[in-house]
Write an enzyme that holds these catalytic residues in place. Structure first.
Site, PDB file in Angstrom:
ATOM      1  N   ALA A 214       0.810  -1.217   0.000  1.00  0.00           N
ATOM      2  CA  ALA A 214       0.000   0.000   0.000  1.00  0.00           C
ATOM      3  C   ALA A 214       0.843   1.268   0.000  1.00  0.00           C
ATOM      4  CB  ALA A 214      -0.930  -0.006   1.212  1.00  0.00           C
ATOM      5  N   ASP A 243       2.897 -10.235  -9.544  1.00  0.00           N
ATOM      6  CA  ASP A 243       3.118 -10.725 -10.906  1.00  0.00           C
ATOM      7  C   ASP A 243       2.559  -9.739 -11.930  1.00  0.00           C
ATOM      8  OD1 ASP A 243       4.208 -13.010  -9.762  1.00  0.00           O
ATOM      9  OD2 ASP A 243       2.282 -14.060  -9.763  1.00  0.00           O
ATOM     10  N   ARG A 276      -9.993  -8.085  -7.753  1.00  0.00           N
ATOM     11  CA  ARG A 276     -10.684  -9.201  -8.400  1.00  0.00           C
ATOM     12  C   ARG A 276     -10.191 -10.518  -7.810  1.00  0.00           C
ATOM     13  NH1 ARG A 276      -9.257  -6.979 -14.513  1.00  0.00           N
ATOM     14  NH2 ARG A 276     -10.628  -5.144 -14.457  1.00  0.00           N
TER      15      ARG A 276
END
Length: 292
Positions: A214, A243, A276
């Site tokens: 963050a 990644d 997601r």
């Protein structure tokens, strides 16, 4: 520039849990999914989705053919993926309601790469092409050494961390892309500034990309330091964040983008990925990043 990712190919079995399983505990999962994964595969997908011309080299077993198809569907060249492995590498991944993950890996075919395969693959690449590697294969140093001898640009992500990486000659690398925990283990330093100073001392010409979650990312080479803040987002699953960042950053660099722009695009892509579920399926396409 061609990009060769000599990397892992895994089947990810993902379990949604309220918390990570503790010692001696039996815990019911509220969800279960199977995804194409492995740091190598995820990074190849990210490179391709970001627009790179990427070739993946690796090995799978008989149950891993869908991994090859997944890469091909994302326009990754799969000619150098061999299907002679005993068992495809796989991972058991726990994902908590807070989006954090815990991963248990079994290397399988990823640990069965041969010298013959390395030579067959590298014969198709030349000086100026880029090699991307992680630490999920059994032949890390051999591939890096052969690619260095050919004059390729070497980009390395030291994940997962092992003791052998402490002996790695960082001077052969062009890019070292790592997170704060990997830097701490590699350099035996907790403070970011000390980590960077030690890395710079070992390899003065190394381009270091240190991701801080963050807190954003720090890029440092022999002449400059650049910082990039993270993009705030709702955290759903952090599995492929690193990644995604790596794939987008290197793709932008390979196509000639300025470092500042590469860092911004990569950070934005990673923020979308963690909003997601899943690994490679969570990696955004380039058109999503360009929409501001």
């Amino acid at each position: 520039m061609k990009i060769l990712n000599f990397g892992s190919l895994n089947i990810d079995r993902v379990y949604r849990v309220p918390h990570f399983v503790r010692e001696g505990e039996t815990l019911s999962s509220s969800g279960y999914d199977v995804f194409a994964g492995g740091k190598g595969l995820n990074q190849s997908v990210a490179l391709a989705k970001a627009g790179a011309d990427v070739f993946h080299a690796g090995k799978i077993g008989p149950e891993g053919l869908f991994l090859k198809k997944e890469l091909a569907d994302q326009d990754v060249h799969t000619t150098f993926i061999e299907e002679t492995g005993t068992v495809t590498g796989h991972a058991i991944i726990q994902v908590t309601d807070a989006g954090e993950n815990s991963i248990l890996l079994f290397g399988g075919a990823n640990k069965e790469i041969t010298e013959e395969q390395i030579h067959r693959v590298l014969d198709h690449f030349e000086a100026g092409d880029m090699l991307v590697m992680q630490n999920e294969l059994n032949v890390l140093e051999t591939v890096l050494d052969r690619a260095y001898e050919k004059g390729m640009i070497l980009a390395f992500n030291p994940s997962p961390m092992t003791d052998q990486l402490k002996k790695l000659d960082l001077k052969k690398l062009s890019y070292l892309i790592l997170n704060e925990l990997e830097a701490e283990t590699l350099m035996k330093e907790k403070e970011t500034e000390n980590q960077l100073m030690k890395l710079r001392k070992q390899a003065p010409e190394l381009k270091i990309v240190l991701t801080l979650g963050a807190e954003g990312v720090i890029y440092e080479d022999e002449s400059q330091r650049i910082t990039q803040q993270s993009f705030p987002t709702e955290v759903v699953d952090t599995t492929a964040a690193g990644d995604t960042f790596l794939g987008y950053f290197l793709s932008m660099v390979a196509c000639g983008k300025r470092t500042e722009e590469a860092l911004r695009m990569a950070s934005k892509a990673a923020s979308l990925a963690i909003s997601r579920e899943g690994a490679s399926v969570s990696i955004p396409f380039l058109y999503e990043i360009r929409e501001d």
